[in-house]
Design an enzyme around this catalytic site. Structure first.
Site, PDB file in Angstrom:
ATOM      1  N   GLN A 223       0.824  -1.206   0.000  1.00 41.53           N
ATOM      2  CA  GLN A 223       0.000   0.000   0.000  1.00 41.53           C
ATOM      3  C   GLN A 223       0.864   1.264   0.000  1.00 41.53           C
ATOM      4  OE1 GLN A 223      -3.082  -2.107   3.032  1.00 41.53           O
ATOM      5  NE2 GLN A 223      -3.441   0.078   2.771  1.00 41.53           N
ATOM      6  N   ARG A 370      -8.562  -0.439   7.904  1.00 42.22           N
ATOM      7  CA  ARG A 370      -9.513   0.526   7.330  1.00 42.22           C
ATOM      8  C   ARG A 370      -9.839   1.598   8.367  1.00 42.22           C
ATOM      9  NH1 ARG A 370     -14.006  -1.106   2.868  1.00 42.22           N
ATOM     10  NH2 ARG A 370     -14.250   0.980   2.049  1.00 42.22           N
ATOM     11  N   CYS A 371      -8.769   2.177   8.897  1.00 39.27           N
ATOM     12  CA  CYS A 371      -8.901   3.052  10.056  1.00 39.27           C
ATOM     13  C   CYS A 371      -7.736   4.018  10.058  1.00 39.27           C
ATOM     14  CB  CYS A 371      -8.848   2.189  11.310  1.00 39.27           C
ATOM     15  SG  CYS A 371      -8.407   3.058  12.812  1.00 39.27           S
ATOM     16  N   GLU A 741     -12.690   5.064   5.155  1.00 34.15           N
ATOM     17  CA  GLU A 741     -12.776   4.400   6.447  1.00 34.15           C
ATOM     18  C   GLU A 741     -13.974   4.758   7.288  1.00 34.15           C
ATOM     19  OE1 GLU A 741      -8.022   4.332   6.541  1.00 34.15           O
ATOM     20  OE2 GLU A 741      -9.148   5.846   7.575  1.00 34.15           O
TER      21      GLU A 741
END
Ligand code: FES
Ligand code: FES
Lengths: 788, 161
Positions: A223, A370-371, A741
């Protein structure tokens, strides 16, 4: 913010063109790491520890080496010679690449086998003989802090306990004072359990060393390819100009593909030593058992309030289980991420939080699934406390929130733990959600159902997020400022290429970032090719996670396009023989004010940039690059409302309706925004209802495959009702805040609040996730609600 | 390992041959011997369906079938969905309805859906949800996948009428 001009150009911001990347995915022509097949490529498999804690007495690889196709077996001792047995983590700790002294969690990497085929490599794992002496195991982080607890990190010099860090934020004394005056203190002791992002594509790498050029190309599920290149250079001592990381199509990331894993390092070292390409792709079991887990926060929260529901202060004490190595992925100065966003959407007088990180014999982490860095845990805590306060005071949960919301005129709002919120209109989002769900009717229905003994609940979450890191003065990773970049080059025919420092794992950047250019320059989005993920061909950036792509890379794209728009303006003025200020720009055309017949299109200006007839002081060509350092974070928010019906006989929770109203500022492509929200809500649903990685007292991992680690299928996933609210960010170039998110941050507590709301007449004030039927049934049974 | 065997199969309408170990999984033959990498692998417990292909028209998880079992049979993979006439209605539906994000589950999902619509051209939402319940998607939340299936069903019906 300069308001995004309403552009009519094809694909401008606010339109929902279909995604350009889909053309290859629907044909099976995506190119993921496991699809890379190179001539002479070898395959790597990893022998992992069956024990959670054990001394390694000896490792014997001779049987494996004699097996068909085996080229090499690499142990920790082999890596010692190259200084690679240990690697630094993003959190400033060290992590064993391959275990040398002892193993510290079940599934830890011990030996890597390299063979001609993947089957041969797997076969040879049977031929690895390791002699262990099992040690006492710690799975409970509270136990980890006992004075007599065995020391997990005996490798760290002078380490006499399992404590990693203490991090505090806010004003403890002021908070104590507020609590002393409060009529009511709501307490909540809750575990946000260990879960896993589980992207459908697992992690992997193909390392390809070219002896002749000295160039190492690593195809990596990454990522953050640029940051990974720098870290590889620093850790392995490889010259950075000879390192190329290609993060091709990535099959979902969700934070799982932010850290550097031992498999990547060994595959790279093996390719370097053997001189052939080496592929390593982990299995699902390896993914769930060893790579970046998330959460595992044991939280004690207290909310102080007056008896008429005025919220005064928040206190939080957290025990954070980081596993055997502190391999969490947070900005360097933030050991508990942005957990201190925990005051959420409410105007409190004082707040204080303290987070202690500890080692246990579990897989290392934790990553921000996802935060935006522990915001998920923070949002969960405050929203659970607020619902419990509503029950305690008897004030309606929606009303109570409205009474305590930070008001629109208070922005920019300084929170008691130090953040400056950029913008918000919380009541507006709440009202849209109440309307969409039909709130008044639902409460009436609930009262009727209760009278009949039926169990129905309504749960709220009015979250505020902090995303877009961003702000290099406070955010870096391993010393690298958290900036991001965009390079835009338009060719003479008016079509061009945009190169990004951020990277996509399914977010649709090839479409949305072209839309930003369309909006700013008036060139149709289909004329802009977007490139990302290859460090040799894109400018530097810190990557895609924490909802930072649009706030940082999106901002860089808008700014670089604006720089070029100004150049085009100069060219247009030259061609039209007027002053640049006499020109108006709209949807790709410069027009002389008051003379609509005198105009030049952006394409004509671009062509002009490559012609001989330019003013002497103007450089030829039409390209530029921008590195964007966000002046502030962005603060998306929203209100989610969940309605559940619970079967008293089985404990099954049925989500009847779920309304999600998100405010992520300006929306580039509403179709993609909605898609992101659907996906995030479904992950939040999984978190709340079914996902869990747990351990027995010997440290055996449960949840290490998709039979045990349940993620939502189409059958149980709810339908979502989406609503929209738009409060543009005042400091972002086109007012966007980021959205990826919000739904995972905002939704879990809505499900739990709904279930607790359903059960609170029976004296229930908390159930920890996941809310499996069995767990809910037991609660109902213990409360005497259900029959045996 | 034991001697290799030749598997002959019709793959996306073409005769293909591969030399594999008897234990080779069908998904590995498809990906590594035939270089059709559109079929993916997402788990090791037959749970995710990323590997779904059609074997004689029926959806199967190719990670749970031996390549040799496909000998003499017909295999359809994602690469065969598009024909000279263009994209299949299922492919079109996934694009039109934003039925994918990362695209990793998509090929397997589209194969399952292709088989579903052959058998049941006008499925209800419940039938769609059940049919794709063996195909995990971590990105989309399934909502738009269901719309994609409905889009494809509608198109198919339109073409048949
Ligand atoms: S790879 Fe998961 S079911 Fe085949
Ligand atoms: S689109 Fe990513 S797993 Fe389905």
């Amino acid at each position: 913010m300069t308001a995004a001009t309403e552009s009519t150009v094809n694909g401008a911001i606010g339109q929902s063109p279909k995604r350009v990347e889909d053309d290859r995915f629907i044909r099976g022509m995506g190119n993921y790491v496991d699809d890379v097949q190179l001539p002479g490529m070898l395959h790597m498999a990893i022998y992992r520890s069956p024990f959670a804690h054990a001394t390694i007495n000896s490792i014997d690889t001779s049987r494996a080496l004699a097996m068909p196709g085996v080229v090499a077996c690499i142990t920790g001792q082999d890596l010692v010679a190259h200084g690679l047995a240990w690697m630094p983590t993003l959190a400033g700790d060290t992590q064993a690449v391959l275990a040398t002294d002892k193993v510290r969690f079940q599934g830890q990497e011990v030996v890597c086998v390299i063979a001609k085929t993947s089957y041969q490599a797997e076969d040879a794992l049977e031929g690895i003989d390791v002699d262990y002496d099992p040690l006492p195991v710690i799975v409970d982080p509270k136990r980890a802090l006992d004075a007599d607890a065995p020391i997990i990190r005996s490798d760290l010099e002078g380490k006499t306990d399992n404590h990693i860090f203490t991090w505090e934020s806010g004003d403890a004394e002021a908070t104590d004072r507020v609590f002393a005056e409060a009529d009511i203190v709501i307490k909540l002791d809750t575990l946000y359990p260990r879960i896993h992002p589980a992207p459908m594509e697992t992690c992997g790498a193909v390392a390809d060393y070219n002896k002749a050029t000295g160039k190492m190309t690593i195809h990596l599920t990454s990522q953050a390819p640029h940051a990974h290149r720098t870290l590889f250079a620093m850790v392995a001592g490889l010259p950075e100009q000879k390192l190329r990381i290609i993060s091709p199509d990535v099959g979902g990331g969700f934070g799982n593909k932010v850290p550097i894993y031992p498999g990547y390092v060994v595959a790279t070292a093996a390719s370097l030593l053997i001189g052939k390409p080496v592929k390593w792709v982990e299995s699902r079991t390896e993914n769930l058992m060893s790579t970046g887990f998330a959460r595992d926060y044991h939280m004690e929260g207290e909310l102080a309030a007056t008896k008429d529901g005025k919220m005064l202060g928040l206190r939080a004490n957290v025990l954070a289980d980081h596993g055997a190595f502190n391999a969490q992925a947070q900005p360097s100065k933030w050991p508990a991420g942005f957990f201190n966003i925990a005051t959420g959407s409410y105007d409190l007088q004082a707040a204080h939080c303290k987070v202690d990180g500890v080692y246990t014999n579990k897989a290392p982490g934790g990553i921000a699934y996802r935060c935006s860095f522990r915001v998920t845990e923070a949002a969960y805590l405050i929203e659970r406390l607020v619902d419990n306060l509503a029950h305690e005071t008897g004030i309606d949960a929606a009303e109570l929130r409205k009474q305590n919301f930070i008001q629109p005129e208070q922005f920019p709002y300084k929170s008691p733990m130090g953040w400056e919120y950029d913008s918000g209109d919380y009541e507006k989002a709440m009202n849209i959600a109440l309307e969409l769900v039909g709130y008044e009717e639902l409460r009436k229905e609930q009262a009727e159902k209760r009278a009949k003994g039926e169990v129905m609940g309504i749960g709220f979450s009015s979250f505020t997020e902090i995303v877009g890191a961003g702000m290099s003065k406070i955010c870096d990773i391993a010393g690298l400022a958290m900036i991001d970049s965009a390079e835009l080059r338009i060719h003479p025919t008016g079509k061009g290429v945009l190169k990004l420092g951020v990277q996509s794992q399914g977010q649709g950047h090839e479409t949305t970032f072209a839309q930003i250019v369309a909006n700013e320059l008036g060139i149709p989005y289909t004329d802009i090719a977007v490139e990302h993920g290859d460090t040799d061909h894109t400018p530097y950036g810190l990557g895609t996670y924490a909802s930072r792509s649009t706030p940082t890379g999106g901002a860089a794209t808008a700014i670089v396009a604006r720089k070029l728009r100004e150049k085009a303006r100069q060219i247009a003025a030259h061609l039209l023989e007027c002053a640049p200020d006499d020109l108006e720009f709209d949807s790709g055309t410069f027009t002389v004010k008051g003379s609509p017949e005198k105009s030049k299109t952006i394409q004509e200006c671009v062509f002009g940039a490559y012609q001989s007839d330019l003013p002497d002081d103007m450089e030829k060509g039409f390209e530029d690059v921008t590195y964007y350092d966000a002046p502030e974070m962005t603060y998306p928010f929203g209100t989610y409302i969940c309605v559940v019906d619970i079967d008293k006989g089985t404990g099954q929770v049925k989500v009847r309706k779920f309304v999600a109203v998100d405010d992520c500022g300006t929306r580039i492509n509403p179709m993609i925004v909605d898609g992101q929200i659907h996906g995030g809500l479904t992950q939040g649903f999984g978190t709340a209802m079914m996902e869990l990685i747990s351990f027995d007292e010997d440290g055996n991992c449960f949840g290490g495959n998709f039979m045990d680690y349940l993620i939502p299928t189409a059958v149980e996933s709810p339908d979502w009702t989406l609503g929209e609210c738009t409060t543009p960010s005042p400091h972002h170039p086109f007012g966007a805040k980021g959205v990826g998110e919000s739904p995972t941050v905002g939704s879990p507590q809505a499900f739990v609040n709904a279930v607790v709301d359903a059960l609170h007449p029976y004296g229930i004030t908390n159930i920890d996730m996941p809310l499996s039927s069995h767990k809910v049934w037991k609660v109902l049974r213990d409360a005497g609600v259900t029959d045996e | 390992m034991s001697d290799k065997m030749i598997v002959k199969a019709t793959v996306n309408g073409e005769e293909c041959e591969a030399l594999v170990e008897p234990r080779t999984l069908l998904v590995h033959m498809i990906r590594e011997s035939l270089h059709l990498t559109g079929t993916h692998i997402g788990c090791d417990t037959t749970s995710c369906g990323a590997c779904t292909v059609l074997l004689d028209g029926k959806p199967v998880k190719s990670c749970t079938i031996l390549a040799v079992q496909a000998n003499g049979r017909e295999i359809a993979t994602v690469e065969g969905l598009e024909t000279a006439a263009g994209l299949s209605v299922v492919q079109e539906g996934f694009k039109e309805e934003h039925g994918l994000h990362c695209g990793y589950c998509t090929p397997g999902m589209m194969m399952t859906v292709t088989a579903l619509l052959e058998e049941n051209p006008d499925p209800t939402e419940d039938e769609i949800r059940k049919a794709i319940s063996g195909n995990l998607c971590r990105c989309t939340g399934y909502v738009n996948i269901i719309k994609a299936v409905q889009y494809a069903a509608g198109k198919k019906e339109g073409a048949a009428a």
